[in-house]
Write a protein that holds these residues in place. Structure first.
Motif, short mmCIF file in Angstrom:
data_model
loop_
_atom_site.label_atom_id
_atom_site.label_comp_id
_atom_site.label_asym_id
_atom_site.label_seq_id
_atom_site.Cartn_x
_atom_site.Cartn_y
_atom_site.Cartn_z
N GLY A 29 -32.55 13.69 -1.98
CA GLY A 29 -32.47 14.94 -0.95
C GLY A 29 -31.82 15.66 0.32
N ILE A 30 -30.35 15.62 -0.47
CA ILE A 30 -29.51 15.89 0.18
C ILE A 30 -28.96 17.01 -0.56
N GLU A 31 -29.57 18.00 -0.35
CA GLU A 31 -28.51 19.86 -0.48
C GLU A 31 -28.59 19.68 -0.14
N GLY A 32 -27.26 20.73 0.13
CA GLY A 32 -26.45 21.54 0.92
C GLY A 32 -26.42 21.07 2.57
N LYS A 33 -25.85 19.31 1.63
CA LYS A 33 -25.14 18.34 2.54
C LYS A 33 -23.56 17.94 2.69
N ASP A 34 -22.95 17.35 3.07
CA ASP A 34 -21.35 17.49 2.40
C ASP A 34 -21.85 15.62 2.71
N VAL A 35 -20.72 15.12 1.45
CA VAL A 35 -20.88 14.36 1.24
C VAL A 35 -19.56 13.44 1.52
N ASP A 67 -13.26 14.28 11.48
CA ASP A 67 -14.13 13.32 12.13
C ASP A 67 -15.13 14.54 12.55
N SER A 68 -16.19 14.12 12.21
CA SER A 68 -17.41 14.80 12.51
C SER A 68 -17.54 15.99 11.30
N SER A 69 -17.02 15.33 10.27
CA SER A 69 -17.03 16.58 8.91
C SER A 69 -18.41 15.71 7.86
N ALA A 70 -19.01 15.24 7.71
CA ALA A 70 -19.75 14.46 6.18
C ALA A 70 -20.83 14.23 7.17
N ASP A 71 -22.02 14.38 6.73
CA ASP A 71 -23.83 13.99 6.76
C ASP A 71 -23.65 12.43 6.05
N ILE A 72 -23.11 12.62 5.29
CA ILE A 72 -24.00 11.27 4.04
C ILE A 72 -22.12 10.83 3.64
N CYS A 73 -22.04 9.27 3.89
CA CYS A 73 -20.74 9.08 3.13
C CYS A 73 -21.25 7.93 2.64
N ILE A 74 -20.55 7.65 1.22
CA ILE A 74 -21.30 6.55 -0.40
C ILE A 74 -19.97 6.22 0.11
N SER A 75 -20.77 4.98 -0.67
CA SER A 75 -19.41 3.78 -1.57
C SER A 75 -19.79 2.48 -2.58
N ASN A 76 -18.94 2.47 -3.23
CA ASN A 76 -19.90 1.82 -4.32
C ASN A 76 -18.55 0.28 -4.79
N CYS A 77 -18.63 -0.92 -3.66
CA CYS A 77 -18.10 -1.90 -3.99
C CYS A 77 -16.44 -2.03 -4.16
N VAL A 78 -16.09 -1.35 -2.95
CA VAL A 78 -15.53 -0.98 -2.51
C VAL A 78 -14.71 -1.36 -0.61
#
Length: 353
Positions: free
Chosen positions: A68-74, A145-156
């Protein structure tokens, strides 16, 4: 901000382990850095289209990419070979963007040199880039600052020598209503400092794993709403010598959701939420966390804290929310990872078919 001597040594050890010691996932000594639960079928289909050079150097421990993240900044912390960034680039589409941050040159090279081939597969040039930097110092890496909608991370994050600084940097980088959706290693008790010096234990995330109680204290102190568990799986240690070193400590891979919304965990008010069924891949139901599943079109009573997430986060367009006339248990719909660990929660290993 310059790294301290201790941070520099820790960063160099991680660079060496992931850049030189490990060549592929088959070199791992534990299940810590290998995903044990199957991604969503939509994500599985995307993974099959990603260049093999990227997939072969994937060392994640979960599936930290929401649909559901279409158009988002990740933003991806410790993006490695870039697999999760490639998946996210396909999900956000041509209007969204994905930025991966990593400090390991060998991993960054793999991530960067396969973008064009993946763009050919997608049929458009994705707004996908990989920058060199430390996840504790996102501004220095060019993440504003305030540049991302979603932040992801995987075992880091478990590899970082300064975890509070990481979570603070992410909080600042997220827009209001944004989310840190990530998988990481956690321990069921504090890990002795003596284990930090062991290269393999550190490289595979065991010695740097936070106790879940400490993690929750850190992130709520920074300003995130109470952490939500989406998935939890016990980690296996294959090597007999490593088993002896860690002793009775049990490790878990946990996928958490941290929302940058008001903390309403102390309120007794409640809401009635109805899922609209408008997230592709989750047309029939949406799982917010282990405690909250919403079937399409079915009103569900939720606490004020869950209502705040559904009202004020990036998920708001996918729900209708009404104030409830009655009160609601203020914590009943958010289980802690510690409680789930004590119940020995886990799932069997799966991979994409």
């Amino acid at each position: 901000m310059a790294c301290s001597d201790n941070s520099t040594a820790a960063h160099n050890a991680v660079k060496d382990y992931y850049g030189k010691v490990l060549s592929t996932t088959s070199d791992l000594k534990t299940s810590a850095c290998s995903s044990r639960s199957a991604p969503h079928p939509l994500v599985c289909r995307i993974i099959k289209t990603i260049p093999s050079a990227v997939n072969d150097k994937f060392y994640g421990c979960g599936n930290p990419i929401p649909l559901g993240i279409e158009g988002k900044d990740v933003l991806d912390l410790g993006s490695g070979s870039g697999r999760d960034c490639y998946v996210a680039a396909a999900l956000v589409g041509p209007q969204g963007s994905v930025t991966g941050v990593d400090m390991t040159d060998e991993q960054l090279q793999t991530a960067r040199e396969n973008i064009d081939a993946f763009g050919t597969t997608l049929g458009y040039t994705p707004k996908l880039k990989f920058v060199t930097g430390y996840i504790e110092e996102l501004k220095a890496a060019g993440i504003y600052d305030s540049s991302a909608d979603i932040c992801i991370s995987n075992c880091v994050v478990n590899l970082s020598p300064n975890k509070p600084q990481v979570f603070t940097a992410v909080f600042n980088a997220l827009r209001s209503g944004g989310e840190l959706h990530f998988s990481d290693m956690y321990a069921d008790r504090p890990v002795p400092a003596s284990l930090l010096e062991h290269q393999i234990l550190h490289g595979e995330g065991l010695s740097g794993a936070l106790h879940t109680c400490e993690f929750e204290r850190i992130v709520t102190g920074i300003g995130f709403a109470r952490p939500r568990v989406l998935a939890i799986t016990r980690v296996d240690v294959y090597d007999s010598q490593l088993k002896q070193l860690v002793g009775d400590i049990e490790y878990y891979s946990v996928t958490y959701r941290l929302f940058k919304v008001r903390d309403a965990s102390g309120s007794s008010a409640g809401y009635v939420a109805t899922y609209l069924g408008t997230i592709a891949g989750h047309e029939d139901a949406y799982v917010l966390d282990v405690d909250n599943t919403f079937e399409r079109g079915v009103p569900v009573s939720v606490s004020d804290s869950t209502g705040a997430v559904l009202l004020d986060s990036w998920l708001a367009p996918f729900f209708t929310i009404e104030k409830s006339s009655g009160s609601h248990d203020k914590v009943a719909d958010i289980s802690s990872a510690e409680t789930l660990m004590k119940a020995n929660t886990g799932c069997s290993a799966n991979v994409c078919p």
